[in-house]
Design a protein around this motif. Sequence first.
Motif, short mmCIF file in Angstrom:
data_model
loop_
_atom_site.label_atom_id
_atom_site.label_comp_id
_atom_site.label_asym_id
_atom_site.label_seq_id
_atom_site.Cartn_x
_atom_site.Cartn_y
_atom_site.Cartn_z
N GLN A 1 -7.42 14.18 4.41
CA GLN A 1 -6.77 14.95 3.35
C GLN A 1 -5.33 14.49 3.13
O GLN A 1 -4.89 14.26 1.99
N LEU A 2 -4.59 14.34 4.22
CA LEU A 2 -3.19 13.93 4.12
C LEU A 2 -3.07 12.54 3.50
O LEU A 2 -2.22 12.31 2.62
N LEU A 3 -3.91 11.62 3.95
CA LEU A 3 -3.82 10.24 3.44
C LEU A 3 -4.30 10.14 2.00
O LEU A 3 -3.71 9.41 1.19
N ASP B 1 -2.11 8.94 -1.24
CA ASP B 1 -2.56 7.87 -2.14
C ASP B 1 -2.51 8.33 -3.59
O ASP B 1 -2.04 7.60 -4.48
N ARG B 2 -2.99 9.55 -3.86
CA ARG B 2 -3.00 10.06 -5.22
C ARG B 2 -1.59 10.23 -5.78
O ARG B 2 -1.35 10.04 -6.97
N GLN B 3 -0.67 10.57 -4.90
CA GLN B 3 0.71 10.81 -5.33
C GLN B 3 1.58 9.56 -5.25
O GLN B 3 2.77 9.62 -5.55
N GLY B 4 0.99 8.45 -4.85
CA GLY B 4 1.73 7.21 -4.78
C GLY B 4 2.73 7.15 -3.64
O GLY B 4 3.72 6.41 -3.72
#
Length: 241
Positions: free
Chosen positions: A146-148, A152-155
């Motif tokens: 979840q954290l990773l 990734d989605r938030q750059g």
Amino acid sequence: MKPAVSDEILHAFVDGELDVAESETLVARMQQDQVLAQRVCALRSLRSMVKLAYAEPPVIDARPPVHRRQLMQRCAFGCLVLLVGLSSGWALRGLAWQAGVTQPAAVPDGYRTVSLAREADPNRIILHIDSAAPEKMRAALDRADQLLDDADRQGRAMQLEVIANSHGLELLRAGHSPYAERIARMRQRHANLQWVACGQTVARFTSEGQKVELLPATRTAPTAIGEIISRLQQGWTYVRV
């Protein structure tokens, strides 16, 4: 000029891993070096806070020799001042992911978070597991994913370590881990994910006659609590599953 004492030596001293002669030498030096004594006090303070969530604290002799007792009492007092004063932002805080909480506490999602920074760093996380319960192992992997994935989605470039000690080492043992395949997939997907095993736990299992083989790419730290404290000092955020 005497050479500087490394953090590794101080961690070993605080964890009770130095032999008598080495400990006596370091104590004598602390009596002459206030900065060194303060470093030891700070480590003791961090260790005391972290071990509240640590299932395998190193054994320390509870009966120091008489000639060391006054120094240890002064050190304990200095640690108390450090914790109460909270100077220069050196405060151990329980922090939720979105909003700060002023004292260590279980965050709303059931995880315990500790940081030395005024705000939890969302990009440098050390995730700690010390249980072999299947739901705990699964929760640790779910949380890491979840954290990773969020990063990734938030750059954001995230650094994440999963450290296992005590019975939690089963997560990283080849031939024992029920999630070996998932861990291998996660390792391929996330370049900034590291797996860390507690060397103290490995040594204990080995001394009990168990063969300990770790999953590929697993790094071994001398002790889990030493790794956690080092990361906290570097500004990471600690989360216990």
